[in-house]
Design a protein around this motif. Structure first.
Motif, PDB file in Angstrom:
ATOM      1  N   GLU A   1      88.021  53.931 -46.079  1.00 29.91           N
ATOM      2  CA  GLU A   1      87.608  52.584 -45.710  1.00 29.91           C
ATOM      3  C   GLU A   1      88.844  51.736 -45.418  1.00 29.91           C
ATOM      4  OE1 GLU A   1      84.669  49.093 -47.409  1.00 29.91           O
ATOM      5  OE2 GLU A   1      85.690  50.388 -48.844  1.00 29.91           O
ATOM      6  N   VAL A   2      88.832  51.063 -44.271  1.00 26.51           N
ATOM      7  CA  VAL A   2      89.884  50.111 -43.913  1.00 26.51           C
ATOM      8  C   VAL A   2      89.331  48.728 -44.226  1.00 26.51           C
ATOM      9  CG1 VAL A   2      91.295  49.170 -42.047  1.00 26.51           C
ATOM     10  CG2 VAL A   2      90.718  51.609 -42.067  1.00 26.51           C
ATOM     11  N   ILE A   3      90.031  47.984 -45.078  1.00 29.67           N
ATOM     12  CA  ILE A   3      89.580  46.665 -45.515  1.00 29.67           C
ATOM     13  C   ILE A   3      90.578  45.630 -45.005  1.00 29.67           C
ATOM     14  CG2 ILE A   3      88.972  45.237 -47.506  1.00 29.67           C
ATOM     15  CD1 ILE A   3      88.916  48.152 -48.985  1.00 29.67           C
ATOM     16  N   LEU A   4      90.074  44.627 -44.299  1.00 31.49           N
ATOM     17  CA  LEU A   4      90.921  43.592 -43.709  1.00 31.49           C
ATOM     18  C   LEU A   4      90.532  42.217 -44.225  1.00 31.49           C
ATOM     19  CD1 LEU A   4      90.688  44.804 -40.004  1.00 31.49           C
ATOM     20  CD2 LEU A   4      92.645  45.094 -41.527  1.00 31.49           C
ATOM     21  N   LYS A   5      91.524  41.355 -44.437  1.00 33.28           N
ATOM     22  CA  LYS A   5      91.266  39.952 -44.757  1.00 33.28           C
ATOM     23  C   LYS A   5      91.523  39.148 -43.498  1.00 33.28           C
ATOM     24  CE  LYS A   5      92.208  39.912 -49.654  1.00 33.28           C
ATOM     25  NZ  LYS A   5      92.983  39.302 -50.736  1.00 33.28           N
ATOM     26  N   GLY A   6      90.627  38.204 -43.227  1.00 36.05           N
ATOM     27  CA  GLY A   6      90.782  37.402 -42.026  1.00 36.05           C
ATOM     28  C   GLY A   6      89.772  36.282 -41.969  1.00 36.05           C
ATOM     29  N   THR A   7      89.224  36.048 -40.768  1.00 36.85           N
ATOM     30  CA  THR A   7      88.315  34.936 -40.539  1.00 36.85           C
ATOM     31  C   THR A   7      87.044  35.435 -39.861  1.00 36.85           C
ATOM     32  OG1 THR A   7      90.219  33.469 -40.261  1.00 36.85           O
ATOM     33  CG2 THR A   7      88.103  32.658 -39.458  1.00 36.85           C
ATOM     34  N   TRP A   8      85.900  35.000 -40.385  1.00 38.25           N
ATOM     35  CA  TRP A   8      84.589  35.366 -39.856  1.00 38.25           C
ATOM     36  C   TRP A   8      84.040  34.184 -39.062  1.00 38.25           C
ATOM     37  CZ3 TRP A   8      81.573  39.300 -38.865  1.00 38.25           C
ATOM     38  CH2 TRP A   8      80.195  39.131 -38.733  1.00 38.25           C
ATOM     39  N   LEU A   9      83.545  34.457 -37.854  1.00 30.49           N
ATOM     40  CA  LEU A   9      82.907  33.446 -37.013  1.00 30.49           C
ATOM     41  C   LEU A   9      81.520  33.945 -36.650  1.00 30.49           C
ATOM     42  CD1 LEU A   9      86.146  33.565 -36.043  1.00 30.49           C
ATOM     43  CD2 LEU A   9      85.313  31.715 -34.629  1.00 30.49           C
ATOM     44  N   ALA A  10      80.527  33.092 -36.854  1.00 29.57           N
ATOM     45  CA  ALA A  10      79.152  33.478 -36.534  1.00 29.57           C
ATOM     46  C   ALA A  10      78.334  32.224 -36.259  1.00 29.57           C
ATOM     47  CB  ALA A  10      78.540  34.260 -37.694  1.00 29.57           C
ATOM     48  N   SER A  11      77.258  32.391 -35.537  1.00 29.53           N
ATOM     49  CA  SER A  11      76.376  31.259 -35.273  1.00 29.53           C
ATOM     50  C   SER A  11      75.438  31.019 -36.454  1.00 29.53           C
ATOM     51  CB  SER A  11      75.582  31.486 -33.991  1.00 29.53           C
ATOM     52  OG  SER A  11      74.824  32.656 -34.083  1.00 29.53           O
ATOM     53  N   ASP A  12      75.292  32.027 -37.308  1.00 35.69           N
ATOM     54  CA  ASP A  12      74.405  31.923 -38.468  1.00 35.69           C
ATOM     55  C   ASP A  12      74.960  32.827 -39.567  1.00 35.69           C
ATOM     56  OD1 ASP A  12      72.363  31.875 -40.323  1.00 35.69           O
ATOM     57  OD2 ASP A  12      70.807  32.561 -38.946  1.00 35.69           O
ATOM     58  N   LEU A  13      75.305  32.256 -40.696  1.00 35.11           N
ATOM     59  CA  LEU A  13      75.897  33.040 -41.781  1.00 35.11           C
ATOM     60  C   LEU A  13      74.907  34.010 -42.426  1.00 35.11           C
ATOM     61  CD1 LEU A  13      78.245  30.507 -43.569  1.00 35.11           C
ATOM     62  CD2 LEU A  13      78.860  32.389 -42.062  1.00 35.11           C
ATOM     63  N   GLU A  14      73.629  33.822 -42.200  1.00 35.97           N
ATOM     64  CA  GLU A  14      72.618  34.702 -42.774  1.00 35.97           C
ATOM     65  C   GLU A  14      72.501  36.022 -42.020  1.00 35.97           C
ATOM     66  OE1 GLU A  14      71.154  33.955 -45.664  1.00 35.97           O
ATOM     67  OE2 GLU A  14      72.412  32.178 -45.623  1.00 35.97           O
ATOM     68  N   ARG A  15      73.040  36.083 -40.808  1.00 35.81           N
ATOM     69  CA  ARG A  15      72.934  37.297 -39.993  1.00 35.81           C
ATOM     70  C   ARG A  15      74.219  38.111 -40.121  1.00 35.81           C
ATOM     71  NH1 ARG A  15      70.807  35.982 -34.218  1.00 35.81           N
ATOM     72  NH2 ARG A  15      70.526  38.215 -34.284  1.00 35.81           N
ATOM     73  N   ALA A  16      74.109  39.384 -39.850  1.00 36.86           N
ATOM     74  CA  ALA A  16      75.257  40.286 -39.942  1.00 36.86           C
ATOM     75  C   ALA A  16      75.997  40.403 -38.621  1.00 36.86           C
ATOM     76  CB  ALA A  16      74.803  41.661 -40.406  1.00 36.86           C
ATOM     77  N   GLU A  17      75.626  39.601 -37.641  1.00 40.37           N
ATOM     78  CA  GLU A  17      76.280  39.654 -36.336  1.00 40.37           C
ATOM     79  C   GLU A  17      77.273  38.514 -36.226  1.00 40.37           C
ATOM     80  OE1 GLU A  17      72.889  39.365 -33.846  1.00 40.37           O
ATOM     81  OE2 GLU A  17      72.411  41.484 -34.022  1.00 40.37           O
TER      82      GLU A  17
ATOM     83  N   VAL B   1      82.751  29.066 -39.423  1.00 39.16           N
ATOM     84  CA  VAL B   1      84.065  29.691 -39.501  1.00 39.16           C
ATOM     85  C   VAL B   1      84.466  29.693 -40.967  1.00 39.16           C
ATOM     86  CG1 VAL B   1      86.478  29.558 -38.757  1.00 39.16           C
ATOM     87  CG2 VAL B   1      84.662  28.751 -37.229  1.00 39.16           C
ATOM     88  N   GLU B   2      84.771  30.894 -41.505  1.00 37.00           N
ATOM     89  CA  GLU B   2      85.162  30.952 -42.910  1.00 37.00           C
ATOM     90  C   GLU B   2      86.070  32.148 -43.180  1.00 37.00           C
ATOM     91  OE1 GLU B   2      81.629  31.215 -45.253  1.00 37.00           O
ATOM     92  OE2 GLU B   2      81.344  33.330 -44.864  1.00 37.00           O
ATOM     93  N   PRO B   3      86.950  32.007 -44.175  1.00 37.27           N
ATOM     94  CA  PRO B   3      87.769  33.156 -44.566  1.00 37.27           C
ATOM     95  C   PRO B   3      86.860  34.237 -45.139  1.00 37.27           C
ATOM     96  CG  PRO B   3      88.355  31.183 -45.837  1.00 37.27           C
ATOM     97  CD  PRO B   3      87.205  30.828 -44.962  1.00 37.27           C
ATOM     98  N   SER B   4      87.199  35.481 -44.840  1.00 42.47           N
ATOM     99  CA  SER B   4      86.324  36.568 -45.268  1.00 42.47           C
ATOM    100  C   SER B   4      87.086  37.890 -45.258  1.00 42.47           C
ATOM    101  CB  SER B   4      85.126  36.643 -44.319  1.00 42.47           C
ATOM    102  OG  SER B   4      84.182  37.571 -44.767  1.00 42.47           O
ATOM    103  N   THR B   5      86.380  38.943 -45.581  1.00 41.64           N
ATOM    104  CA  THR B   5      86.907  40.303 -45.447  1.00 41.64           C
ATOM    105  C   THR B   5      85.936  41.102 -44.595  1.00 41.64           C
ATOM    106  OG1 THR B   5      85.818  41.043 -47.461  1.00 41.64           O
ATOM    107  CG2 THR B   5      88.100  40.305 -47.683  1.00 41.64           C
ATOM    108  N   ALA B   6      86.468  42.114 -43.955  1.00 44.66           N
ATOM    109  CA  ALA B   6      85.650  43.033 -43.166  1.00 44.66           C
ATOM    110  C   ALA B   6      86.166  44.433 -43.432  1.00 44.66           C
ATOM    111  CB  ALA B   6      85.743  42.703 -41.678  1.00 44.66           C
ATOM    112  N   SER B   7      85.316  45.402 -43.233  1.00 49.42           N
ATOM    113  CA  SER B   7      85.755  46.777 -43.437  1.00 49.42           C
ATOM    114  C   SER B   7      85.023  47.704 -42.480  1.00 49.42           C
ATOM    115  CB  SER B   7      85.531  47.217 -44.883  1.00 49.42           C
ATOM    116  OG  SER B   7      84.167  47.210 -45.199  1.00 49.42           O
TER     117      SER B   7
END
Length: 129
Positions: free
Chosen positions: A82-98, A40-46
């Motif tokens: 492009e819509v750019i959002l700041k928020g929180t990223w959750l993933a089982s592996d930070l190396e993957r894009a899923e 779980v980490e702060p991130s951006t998505a678009s």
């Protein structure tokens, strides 16, 4: 709260009624109970929306009115914004894009952004047929 689920073939956007903290806590507890790693980490998505999408100008006005840095719009080219959002990223592996990205905006902005994304999906599926 907006939830963007990124998978290998694209992403899905949905609106959730839970608070950010409550939803993240539930995801972390679930991961712990099933023995799965979770990052779980702060991130951006678009993501992209067609520049000719009806209502996009209203979203631009709302973004400017809010005056926050949680959401931004950027013209990519003549066809897409492009819509750019700041928020929180959750993933089982930070190396993957899923994974899952969550962001909290005003309720009206979240609902409006969801409707615009749905319209873009409908337009894209009509064009591909």
């Amino acid at each position: 709260m907006l939830k963007l689920t990124y998978i290998e073939t694209g992403f899905h956007l949905e609106l959730l009624a839970k608070s950010l903290e409550e939803w993240i806590a539930m995801r972390v507890i679930l991961a712990l109970r099933v023995g799965e790693c979770i990052c779980v980490e702060p991130s951006t998505a678009s993501f992209l929306l067609p520049a000719n999408l009806l209502g996009l100008d209203l979203l631009e006005a709302e973004v400017q009115q809010q005056g926050t840095d949680i959401i931004a719009l950027s013209a990519c080219d003549a066809e897409y914004v492009e819509v750019i959002l700041k928020g929180t990223w959750l993933a089982s592996d930070l190396e993957r894009a899923e994974g899952v990205f969550v962001a909290v905006l005003s309720h009206s902005s979240e609902f409006f952004l969801l409707k615009l994304w749905q319209e873009a999906q409908i337009s894209a599926s009509v064009v591909s047929e």
